[in-house]
Write a protein that holds these residues in place. Structure first.
Motif, PDB file in Angstrom:
ATOM      1  N   GLN A  31      83.835  21.038  25.388  1.00  0.00           N
ATOM      2  CA  GLN A  31      83.633  22.312  24.696  1.00  0.00           C
ATOM      3  C   GLN A  31      82.488  22.244  23.708  1.00  0.00           C
ATOM      4  O   GLN A  31      81.883  23.265  23.372  1.00  0.00           O
ATOM      5  CB  GLN A  31      84.921  22.719  23.987  1.00  0.00           C
ATOM      6  N   LEU A  32      82.140  21.048  23.264  1.00  0.00           N
ATOM      7  CA  LEU A  32      81.078  20.869  22.270  1.00  0.00           C
ATOM      8  C   LEU A  32      79.734  21.407  22.760  1.00  0.00           C
ATOM      9  O   LEU A  32      78.899  21.847  21.964  1.00  0.00           O
ATOM     10  CB  LEU A  32      80.961  19.378  21.934  1.00  0.00           C
ATOM     11  N   PHE A  33      79.525  21.387  24.091  1.00  0.00           N
ATOM     12  CA  PHE A  33      78.210  21.733  24.635  1.00  0.00           C
ATOM     13  C   PHE A  33      78.143  23.136  25.236  1.00  0.00           C
ATOM     14  O   PHE A  33      77.120  23.499  25.823  1.00  0.00           O
ATOM     15  CB  PHE A  33      77.808  20.721  25.711  1.00  0.00           C
ATOM     16  N   ASP A  34      79.189  23.925  25.125  1.00  0.00           N
ATOM     17  CA  ASP A  34      79.202  25.226  25.792  1.00  0.00           C
ATOM     18  C   ASP A  34      78.018  26.106  25.399  1.00  0.00           C
ATOM     19  O   ASP A  34      77.430  26.800  26.234  1.00  0.00           O
ATOM     20  CB  ASP A  34      80.510  25.967  25.497  1.00  0.00           C
ATOM     21  N   GLN A  35      77.653  26.077  24.117  1.00  0.00           N
ATOM     22  CA  GLN A  35      76.566  26.943  23.661  1.00  0.00           C
ATOM     23  C   GLN A  35      75.227  26.573  24.293  1.00  0.00           C
ATOM     24  O   GLN A  35      74.334  27.413  24.420  1.00  0.00           O
ATOM     25  CB  GLN A  35      76.460  26.893  22.145  1.00  0.00           C
ATOM     26  N   TRP A  36      75.083  25.298  24.715  1.00  0.00           N
ATOM     27  CA  TRP A  36      73.819  24.858  25.289  1.00  0.00           C
ATOM     28  C   TRP A  36      73.521  25.521  26.633  1.00  0.00           C
ATOM     29  O   TRP A  36      72.358  25.649  27.022  1.00  0.00           O
ATOM     30  CB  TRP A  36      73.828  23.334  25.454  1.00  0.00           C
ATOM     31  N   PRO A  55      83.126  27.509  31.328  1.00  0.00           N
ATOM     32  CA  PRO A  55      83.064  26.960  29.963  1.00  0.00           C
ATOM     33  C   PRO A  55      84.351  26.221  29.611  1.00  0.00           C
ATOM     34  O   PRO A  55      85.440  26.567  30.094  1.00  0.00           O
ATOM     35  CB  PRO A  55      82.874  28.202  29.093  1.00  0.00           C
ATOM     36  N   ALA A  56      84.223  25.234  28.764  1.00  0.00           N
ATOM     37  CA  ALA A  56      85.385  24.437  28.372  1.00  0.00           C
ATOM     38  C   ALA A  56      86.146  25.043  27.196  1.00  0.00           C
ATOM     39  O   ALA A  56      87.347  24.815  27.054  1.00  0.00           O
ATOM     40  CB  ALA A  56      84.938  23.021  28.019  1.00  0.00           C
ATOM     41  N   THR A  57      85.467  25.824  26.351  1.00  0.00           N
ATOM     42  CA  THR A  57      86.100  26.351  25.139  1.00  0.00           C
ATOM     43  C   THR A  57      87.341  27.188  25.425  1.00  0.00           C
ATOM     44  O   THR A  57      88.392  26.970  24.806  1.00  0.00           O
ATOM     45  CB  THR A  57      85.077  27.171  24.326  1.00  0.00           C
TER      46      THR A  57
END
Length: 549
Positions: free
Chosen positions: A233-238, A438-440
């Motif tokens: 989830q840390l990289f979803d915005q990328w 997405p993981a979030t």
């Protein structure tokens, strides 16, 4: 739903910012409890913004652990267990990781382990079995249990839990004792390999991918049915970012030649790469001395790790910049600037850092070099192999500087911008549920699902109390011996302790007797006075009666 999120420090909020915001938007209440008040990289700002934007989110410190023999042993015993894991042959080269844990254990403990066969597989497993058995009887800290109970959560979420001698174990234990579901949120890709062990297994372990799942099972003994693979989830915005300007505008901003391709170097942490400055200086020098004109004239953009500023002398180097300039401000820089620097680079080079994963998401080829200056970041860690091996690996690794420069030359002459190797890695390591999933939202849904589970409060069996009483003198003696005092202290201490306790008993007994004798004397005097009054009254009544007759 109420969530109690226990973090080592508020910087971990960044890793779960999106999931926490989604939960708050759905009306759930979240309390973020931090153990360490750290703000070296603007960590506190993440939680402050979250609390300002989401009305259902609060934050504050965890309670201070009460100081008892058992809490002291908990810290020491967990550190000993963490040390023993680094005697596993898989960590034979992890010298630096083992030394980091050794700083937590008593000075003579490594020798005792070797003398008792702890270096062998059977000896190590025996030691670990004993320490894990003692961990089961360590009582939950009263302050921790009261703290958890006061928030009445439906879910207790902890991270990272695997820190050396972590006190977050108490929160998992307290949740189990109170009948509350607990979960570990694995915050980063290296947490399961380069820190400590999960001394107590939570009800759920939320992690990124199948590689971490295998690590959780093999290294920590987590049952497969307690693991949920969510993606990173840390990289979803990328995946949603786009460049904020043109390459020309970007090059003018940072000071590079827009007519030349750019090779970017991404720095690693000081703990992993303390000699990285030496390597970067040698790397720049060899690029500028290259016989390949495409490589020789390339623009070089260096981005230091926030906790490892690269003090590279660039006065004699043309078309080479350090951006952004260090030290970094406490206010985190916009992620768009970071994204632009990767996006406009033709290739990315690094030792061992999360930034290489971000470069792969952006679609840039990632290169590395096995160098003496970087051995601590590469050969001496397990998680470095993720970059080199997972689904073919994302890292194009060279064994020599000549091979590395040759790889860069081939890359700079490519006409295709597609990075199939990086995409395969991202599909397996970052988004195993699908590159477009997405993981979030998955993390948020799993936390909600945990709240729906009902758990009966755990009651300790009778044998736990009996074993705790039996182990108490052993634990107290071991703690005393770890104080590193001269031998004669331990000889004299029992007599001094006995004398002090004996004197204390006499003083307390004397005070008790004096207090109660004084009270008895007062009662006796009052009783005598009352009896006299009654006697006088009876005599007077009888006298009056005789007079009337």
């Amino acid at each position: 739903m109420k969530v109690l999120f226990v973090v080592l420090h508020t910087g971990y909020v960044r890793n779960y910012n999106g999931a926490l915001r989604q939960l708050a938007a759905r009306g759930h209440r979240i309390h973020i409890a931090y153990e360490v008040d750290r703000d070296r990289q603007g960590e506190r700002l993440w939680v402050q913004r979250l609390v300002e934007d989401c009305s259902g989110v609060t934050w504050g410190p965890t309670p201070e652990i009460d100081k008892t023999v058992w809490t002291s042993w908990a810290s020491l015993g967990r550190a000993l267990l963490d040390y023993l894991r680094y005697l596993d042959p898989r960590y034979a080269k992890a010298v630096k990781l083992r030394r980091r844990v050794e700083a937590w254990v008593p000075q003579g403990f490594p020798k005792i382990v070797r003398w008792t066969g702890g270096a062998t597989r059977i000896g190590r497993l025996l030691w670990m079995g004993i320490l894990k058995a003692i961990e089961r009887v360590i009582p939950v800290s009263n302050r921790v249990e009261e703290f958890v109970h006061s928030h009445q959560p439906d879910v207790v979420l902890v991270t990272p839990l695997v820190d050396v001698a972590s006190t977050q174990v108490d929160y998992v234990k307290a949740a189990r004792r109170l009948g509350i579901t607990s979960a570990l949120a694995v915050a980063s890709w290296d947490n399961l390999t380069n820190k400590g062990l999960m001394r107590v297994i939570p009800d759920r372990v939320l992690l990124w991918n199948d590689t971490q799942k295998a690590e959780a099972i093999a290294l920590h003994g987590v049952p497969a049915d307690r693991i949920v693979v969510t993606g990173a989830q840390l990289f979803d915005q990328w995946f949603d970012l786009r460049p904020s300007c043109t390459k020309d505008a970007f090059c003018r901003r940072v000071g590079l030649d827009p007519e030349r391709p750019i090779v970017m170097y991404l720095g690693s942490s000081f703990f992993l790469a303390p000699r990285e400055t030496e390597f970067v200086e040698r790397w720049i020098r060899r690029i500028r001395e290259s016989d390949d004109e495409a490589v020789k004239a390339v623009g070089i953009l260096i981005r230091s790790h926030p906790l490892n500023p690269l003090m590279v002398d660039l006065s004699q180097s043309a078309n080479v910049v350090m951006w952004p300039q260090l030290p970094e401000p406490q206010e985190p820089r916009p992620i768009t600037e970071y994204f632009d620097s990767i996006y406009f680079s033709s290739a990315v080079v690094g030792a061992n850092t999360t930034a290489l994963i971000e470069a792969a998401i952006v679609g840039r080829p990632v290169y590395g070099l096995c160098a003496n200056e970087l051995v601590e970041a590469q050969a001496e860690t397990l998680h470095f192999q993720h970059l080199a091996e997972v689904n073919g690996g994302v890292l194009e690794l060279a064994d020599s500087m000549e091979d590395h420069i040759g790889q860069l030359g081939v890359e700079l002459r490519k006409h295709s911008a597609e990075n199939f190797r990086g995409r395969r890695f991202v599909e397996a390591f970052v988004r195993p549920r699908g590159i477009d999933t997405p993981a979030t939202p998955v993390v948020a849904q799993e936390i909600e699902a945990l709240a729906d589970r009902t758990m009966p409060p755990h009651r300790e069996p009778f044998w736990t109390h009996a074993l705790r009483l039996a182990l108490y003198p052993v634990v107290a003696t071991f703690l005393m011996l770890t104080e590193r005092r001269p031998w004669w202290v331990y000889t004299v201490r029992p007599f001094l302790t006995g004398t002090v306790y004996g004197a204390a008993v006499l003083v307390i007994g004397r005070q008790f007797l004096r207090r109660h004798v004084t009270a008895f004397t007062k009662i006796r005097r009052r009783s005598v006075k009352r009896l006299r009054r009654i006697g006088h009254g009876l005599w007077y009544e009888s006298f009056q009666s005789g007079t009337r007759l």
